[in-house]
Design a protein around this motif. Structure first.
Motif, PDB file in Angstrom:
ATOM      1  N   HIS A  26      -4.722   2.234  -2.088  1.00  0.00           N
ATOM      2  CA  HIS A  26      -3.605   1.909  -3.456  1.00  0.00           C
ATOM      3  C   HIS A  26      -2.348   1.059  -3.606  1.00  0.00           C
ATOM      4  O   HIS A  26      -1.721   1.523  -2.447  1.00  0.00           O
ATOM      5  CB  HIS A  26      -3.108   2.940  -4.539  1.00  0.00           C
ATOM      6  CG  HIS A  26      -4.867   3.562  -4.739  1.00  0.00           C
ATOM      7  ND1 HIS A  26      -5.323   3.537  -6.443  1.00  0.00           N
ATOM      8  CD2 HIS A  26      -6.299   4.109  -3.800  1.00  0.00           C
ATOM      9  CE1 HIS A  26      -6.513   4.132  -6.014  1.00  0.00           C
ATOM     10  NE2 HIS A  26      -6.820   4.736  -4.297  1.00  0.00           N
ATOM     11  N   ILE A  42       1.052  -1.161   0.503  1.00  0.00           N
ATOM     12  CA  ILE A  42       0.292  -0.150   0.210  1.00  0.00           C
ATOM     13  C   ILE A  42       0.806   1.817  -0.127  1.00  0.00           C
ATOM     14  O   ILE A  42       1.767   1.045   0.797  1.00  0.00           O
ATOM     15  CB  ILE A  42      -0.941   0.165   1.484  1.00  0.00           C
ATOM     16  CG1 ILE A  42      -1.928  -1.357   1.228  1.00  0.00           C
ATOM     17  CG2 ILE A  42      -1.235   1.100   1.232  1.00  0.00           C
ATOM     18  CD1 ILE A  42      -3.104  -1.777   0.174  1.00  0.00           C
ATOM     19  N   TRP A  68      -5.982  -1.741  -7.170  1.00  0.00           N
ATOM     20  CA  TRP A  68      -6.149  -0.468  -6.154  1.00  0.00           C
ATOM     21  C   TRP A  68      -8.063  -1.348  -5.709  1.00  0.00           C
ATOM     22  O   TRP A  68      -8.548  -1.851  -6.204  1.00  0.00           O
ATOM     23  CB  TRP A  68      -7.429   0.450  -6.623  1.00  0.00           C
ATOM     24  CG  TRP A  68      -8.190   0.491  -7.629  1.00  0.00           C
ATOM     25  CD1 TRP A  68      -8.876   0.931  -8.220  1.00  0.00           C
ATOM     26  CD2 TRP A  68      -7.003   0.323  -8.968  1.00  0.00           C
ATOM     27  NE1 TRP A  68      -8.884   0.666  -9.575  1.00  0.00           N
ATOM     28  CE2 TRP A  68      -7.961   0.215 -10.057  1.00  0.00           C
ATOM     29  CE3 TRP A  68      -5.589   0.048 -10.123  1.00  0.00           C
ATOM     30  CZ2 TRP A  68      -7.794  -0.128 -11.509  1.00  0.00           C
ATOM     31  CZ3 TRP A  68      -5.741  -0.228 -11.089  1.00  0.00           C
ATOM     32  CH2 TRP A  68      -6.730  -0.198 -11.663  1.00  0.00           C
ATOM     33  N   TRP A 123     -10.865   3.727  -1.053  1.00  0.00           N
ATOM     34  CA  TRP A 123      -9.914   2.549  -1.705  1.00  0.00           C
ATOM     35  C   TRP A 123      -8.376   2.566  -0.918  1.00  0.00           C
ATOM     36  O   TRP A 123      -8.155   3.500  -0.342  1.00  0.00           O
ATOM     37  CB  TRP A 123     -10.019   3.161  -2.797  1.00  0.00           C
ATOM     38  CG  TRP A 123     -11.353   3.312  -3.079  1.00  0.00           C
ATOM     39  CD1 TRP A 123     -12.186   3.942  -3.957  1.00  0.00           C
ATOM     40  CD2 TRP A 123     -11.915   2.150  -4.888  1.00  0.00           C
ATOM     41  NE1 TRP A 123     -13.330   3.727  -4.757  1.00  0.00           N
ATOM     42  CE2 TRP A 123     -13.010   2.368  -5.061  1.00  0.00           C
ATOM     43  CE3 TRP A 123     -11.135   0.713  -4.831  1.00  0.00           C
ATOM     44  CZ2 TRP A 123     -13.534   1.435  -6.485  1.00  0.00           C
ATOM     45  CZ3 TRP A 123     -11.846  -0.305  -5.508  1.00  0.00           C
ATOM     46  CH2 TRP A 123     -12.700   0.466  -5.897  1.00  0.00           C
ATOM     47  N   ARG A 137       1.255  -0.898  -5.332  1.00  0.00           N
ATOM     48  CA  ARG A 137       2.310  -1.405  -5.862  1.00  0.00           C
ATOM     49  C   ARG A 137       1.873  -3.063  -6.072  1.00  0.00           C
ATOM     50  O   ARG A 137       1.903  -3.056  -4.947  1.00  0.00           O
ATOM     51  CB  ARG A 137       3.169  -1.238  -5.689  1.00  0.00           C
ATOM     52  CG  ARG A 137       4.830  -1.821  -6.629  1.00  0.00           C
ATOM     53  CD  ARG A 137       6.167  -1.844  -6.311  1.00  0.00           C
ATOM     54  NE  ARG A 137       6.009  -1.436  -5.336  1.00  0.00           N
ATOM     55  CZ  ARG A 137       6.405  -2.784  -4.464  1.00  0.00           C
ATOM     56  NH1 ARG A 137       6.716  -3.985  -4.973  1.00  0.00           N
ATOM     57  NH2 ARG A 137       7.075  -2.786  -3.332  1.00  0.00           N
ATOM     58  N   GLU A 184      -1.000   4.354  -1.012  1.00  0.00           N
ATOM     59  CA  GLU A 184      -1.942   5.370  -0.998  1.00  0.00           C
ATOM     60  C   GLU A 184      -3.266   4.444  -0.323  1.00  0.00           C
ATOM     61  O   GLU A 184      -3.502   4.327  -0.613  1.00  0.00           O
ATOM     62  CB  GLU A 184      -2.458   5.969  -2.367  1.00  0.00           C
ATOM     63  CG  GLU A 184      -2.929   7.127  -2.425  1.00  0.00           C
ATOM     64  CD  GLU A 184      -3.071   7.456  -4.038  1.00  0.00           C
ATOM     65  OE1 GLU A 184      -4.156   8.016  -4.747  1.00  0.00           O
ATOM     66  OE2 GLU A 184      -2.507   7.516  -4.873  1.00  0.00           O
ATOM     67  N   SER A 185      -3.426   5.556   0.666  1.00  0.00           N
ATOM     68  CA  SER A 185      -5.141   5.607   0.937  1.00  0.00           C
ATOM     69  C   SER A 185      -5.902   6.703   0.665  1.00  0.00           C
ATOM     70  O   SER A 185      -5.789   7.681   1.332  1.00  0.00           O
ATOM     71  CB  SER A 185      -4.514   5.412   2.367  1.00  0.00           C
ATOM     72  OG  SER A 185      -6.305   5.881   3.414  1.00  0.00           O
ATOM     73  N   ARG A 199       0.280  -1.890 -10.805  1.00  0.00           N
ATOM     74  CA  ARG A 199      -0.910  -1.168  -9.556  1.00  0.00           C
ATOM     75  C   ARG A 199      -2.182  -2.203  -9.134  1.00  0.00           C
ATOM     76  O   ARG A 199      -2.363  -2.834  -9.792  1.00  0.00           O
ATOM     77  CB  ARG A 199      -1.109   0.101 -10.032  1.00  0.00           C
ATOM     78  CG  ARG A 199      -0.152   1.055 -10.709  1.00  0.00           C
ATOM     79  CD  ARG A 199       0.451   1.454  -9.504  1.00  0.00           C
ATOM     80  NE  ARG A 199      -0.273   1.941  -8.637  1.00  0.00           N
ATOM     81  CZ  ARG A 199      -0.121   2.123  -7.397  1.00  0.00           C
ATOM     82  NH1 ARG A 199       1.413   2.307  -6.994  1.00  0.00           N
ATOM     83  NH2 ARG A 199      -0.543   3.082  -6.368  1.00  0.00           N
TER      84      ARG A 199
END
Length: 106
Positions: A31, A22, A95, A29, A33, A24-25, A93
């Motif tokens: 997100h 993770i 998500w 959602w 790699r 990004e939060s 990616r």
């Protein structure tokens, strides 16, 4: 954010098709790699198809397509399996959104 840096695992019974780190939060959602394992190739077409259906706004067909993913795969948070999830994977990616309870119960 609280989730950044966590590693979530995608499981197919005892196999590990891949991991999501993770980065990004953005509620609801997460997100990150996606690091595929060699076994990801067996389920990758499922994700390709479901994402194509979302992008084409063919939501009824998407539901039928995604049922295969939900039935065969499990998403493991660092604390253990989640009850339900909606996961997309494309170009390295991932998500997703998830719930400790089935979506219908939320």
């Amino acid at each position: 954010m609280g989730f950044v840096g966590e590693v979530w695992r995608l499981m197919r019974q005892e196999e590990l098709p891949g991991e999501i780190v993770i980065d990004e939060s953005e509620f609801p959602w997460l997100h990150g790699r996606f690091a595929p394992a060699p076994t990801f190739g067996a389920v990758k077409p499922w994700f390709d198809e479901s994402l194509a259906l979302v992008e084409a706004e063919e939501f009824e067909r998407f539901d039928d397509s995604y049922d295969r993913i939900a039935a065969a795969l499990t998403l493991l948070a660092p604390s253990g399996p989640v009850a339900e999830f909606l996961l997309h994977i494309s170009d390295g990616r991932a998500w997703f959104r998830w719930s400790d309870e089935p979506f219908d119960a939320v």
